[in-house]
Scaffold this motif. Structure first.
Motif, PDB file in Angstrom:
ATOM      1  N   ALA A  50       0.819  -1.211   0.000  1.00 15.07           N
ATOM      2  CA  ALA A  50       0.000   0.000   0.000  1.00 15.07           C
ATOM      3  C   ALA A  50       0.854   1.263   0.000  1.00 15.07           C
ATOM      4  O   ALA A  50       0.620   2.186  -0.773  1.00 15.07           O
ATOM      5  N   ARG A  51       1.860   1.311   0.861  1.00 14.31           N
ATOM      6  CA  ARG A  51       2.733   2.484   0.917  1.00 14.31           C
ATOM      7  C   ARG A  51       3.935   2.170   1.788  1.00 14.31           C
ATOM      8  O   ARG A  51       3.861   1.376   2.723  1.00 14.31           O
ATOM      9  N   GLN A  52       5.036   2.840   1.467  1.00 12.26           N
ATOM     10  CA  GLN A  52       6.248   2.705   2.264  1.00 12.26           C
ATOM     11  C   GLN A  52       6.169   3.662   3.445  1.00 12.26           C
ATOM     12  O   GLN A  52       5.836   4.834   3.277  1.00 12.26           O
ATOM     13  N   VAL A  53       6.452   3.159   4.639  1.00 11.58           N
ATOM     14  CA  VAL A  53       6.380   3.998   5.842  1.00 11.58           C
ATOM     15  C   VAL A  53       7.721   4.103   6.545  1.00 11.58           C
ATOM     16  O   VAL A  53       7.843   4.800   7.549  1.00 11.58           O
ATOM     17  N   GLY A  54       8.733   3.432   6.025  1.00 12.05           N
ATOM     18  CA  GLY A  54      10.071   3.502   6.597  1.00 12.05           C
ATOM     19  C   GLY A  54      11.013   2.683   5.739  1.00 12.05           C
ATOM     20  O   GLY A  54      10.585   2.015   4.789  1.00 12.05           O
ATOM     21  N   ASP A  55      12.299   2.720   6.060  1.00 10.27           N
ATOM     22  CA  ASP A  55      13.266   1.947   5.284  1.00 10.27           C
ATOM     23  C   ASP A  55      13.054   0.461   5.569  1.00 10.27           C
ATOM     24  O   ASP A  55      13.262  -0.014   6.679  1.00 10.27           O
ATOM     25  N   GLY A  56      12.586  -0.264   4.560  1.00  6.92           N
ATOM     26  CA  GLY A  56      12.314  -1.676   4.743  1.00  6.92           C
ATOM     27  C   GLY A  56      10.987  -1.967   5.413  1.00  6.92           C
ATOM     28  O   GLY A  56      10.712  -3.122   5.766  1.00  6.92           O
ATOM     29  N   VAL A  57      10.132  -0.952   5.590  1.00 12.87           N
ATOM     30  CA  VAL A  57       8.837  -1.132   6.243  1.00 12.87           C
ATOM     31  C   VAL A  57       7.729  -0.616   5.317  1.00 12.87           C
ATOM     32  O   VAL A  57       7.773   0.535   4.873  1.00 12.87           O
ATOM     33  N   TRP A  58       6.764  -1.496   5.051  1.00 11.66           N
ATOM     34  CA  TRP A  58       5.643  -1.138   4.192  1.00 11.66           C
ATOM     35  C   TRP A  58       4.336  -1.499   4.868  1.00 11.66           C
ATOM     36  O   TRP A  58       4.261  -2.504   5.584  1.00 11.66           O
ATOM     37  N   GLU A  59       3.317  -0.690   4.642  1.00  9.63           N
ATOM     38  CA  GLU A  59       1.962  -1.106   4.960  1.00  9.63           C
ATOM     39  C   GLU A  59       1.412  -1.868   3.766  1.00  9.63           C
ATOM     40  O   GLU A  59       1.724  -1.540   2.613  1.00  9.63           O
TER      41      GLU A  59
END
Length: 366
Positions: free
Chosen positions: A101-110
């Motif tokens: 859905a979207r990137q929220v951090g380095d290596g972290v996605w929703e």
């Protein structure tokens, strides 16, 4: 500099219900229907009186003036649909489709986790969430895995991958496919989901309003004195379990460079019209606008809601595709021509057999 999302208190929304015949769904790219991408149809609608006329996208220059400025979204579509095995306590549980859905951090996605048919591996006809469980992990391949975290009150789960940066994007490209909805005739390769000018990977769905542009068109427009500016807004998911996501549920990251801001502000100061190519660009421009309507360079996230009551400050016109009944994007389009005139245009487009969705025809409101 951070340009933060603005809230907009909106009244009870207008209902954009209409009957869309199955024959109006564009299930294949124009190139697979025997057309060049810039030869799709163009419905041109006047913002001043709501009237419309029929044209072709490659004749866009006929409707613009020297000094006008087209604002394009330079975001590039990524293959955001991946299959994964669910592991609980290190043991296989089942298989899910993961839609980033979207990137929220380095290596972290929703992401959305969707249940799949055990026999075919395809998403079930009426997609339903595969609720993450504490301590669960996902295995995408021998080299890619993610830990799953629930997001209370959110339709999304947070995935913490064991890769980051360009390595993670490399895994997405190796394993993923474009997100595909039921109206498409068959899976199409990622190339069909790109604009010719997209350069920055990050959109999980194609910023499709600009798909019909060809390089020849863009060079021709510039030769006639039309300015072009590029902004960036990575599009998130628009569908959630078969229904549309409201933008307020899906904040998107955007960025406006100093060069783009200068081009847009100069065009406006010189009396040119600012034409946004896509609803993503409208959200980006309005989120980056300051009090007098100038655009400020910077980046941030926006969940800005725009409807007929919203006072547009930057965009003077909009190029958009045709959107499904009840789609939240229709409320934004009504900010340009009003709900009643928009309904008339859509009725005309249905009568005249225009095609819908990312591979369909285009609508210019100016």
């Amino acid at each position: 500099m951070e340009a933060h999302a603005r809230s907009h208190a909106h009244t009870q929304p207008h209902s954009f219900a209409f009957e869309l015949p199955d024959s109006r769904h564009a299930g294949a790219p124009p190139e697979r229907r025997g057309l060049r991408r810039d030869r799709v149809r163009l419905l041109v609608q006047s913002r001043s009186d709501g009237s419309f006329r029929h044209s072709s996208f490659h004749r866009l220059a006929d409707h613009l003036r020297p000094g006008d400025c087209l604002v394009l979204n330079e975001s590039r579509t990524i293959p955001a649909s991946l299959k994964a095995e669910r592991l609980r306590g290190g043991a296989f549980a089942d298989t899910v489709e993961v839609r980033l859905a979207r990137q929220v951090g380095d290596g972290v996605w929703e992401a959305l986790l969707l249940q799949t048919d055990a026999a075919t591996g395809s998403v079930l006809p009426f997609p339903s969430p595969a609720k993450p469980i504490a301590g669960e992990s996902l295995r995408f391949s021998a080299t890619l895995a993610a830990e799953v975290e629930r997001r209370p009150g959110s339709p999304f789960a947070a995935l913490r991958f064991n890769r980051s940066g360009s390595e993670l994007f490399g895994e997405f490209y190796a394993l993923g496919e474009p997100i595909r909805y039921e109206y498409t005739e068959r899976p199409w390769t990622l190339d069909y989901y790109q604009t010719v000018y997209g350069t920055v990977p990050g959109s999980v769905e194609m910023p499709s309003a600009g798909r019909a542009f060809s390089w020849e068109m863009m060079f021709g427009l510039q030769a006639r004195g039309v300015r072009i500016a590029y902004v960036q807004l990575h599009t998130g998911l628009s569908y959630l379990y078969g229904s549309r996501l409201d933008p307020a549920q899906n904040a998107e990251a955007y960025a406006v460079s100093a060069e783009a801001a200068a081009t847009i502000n100069r065009a406006k100061a010189d009396g040119g019209r600012i034409i946004a190519v896509g609803t993503t660009v409208v959200r980006c421009l309005e989120a980056a606008a300051v009090g007098d309507g100038a655009v400020r360079a910077g980046s941030g996230r926006t969940a800005l809601y725009i409807d007929e009551s919203y006072p547009l400050r930057v965009a003077d016109g909009l190029i958009s595709g045709f959107h499904e009944p009840e789609a939240s994007h229709l409320h934004m389009l009504s900010a340009f021509v009003g709900a009643a005139a928009l309904a008339r245009a859509y009725n005309e487009a249905i009568r005249e057999r225009y095609l819908w969705h990312e591979f369909g025809d285009a609508h210019l409101m100016l």
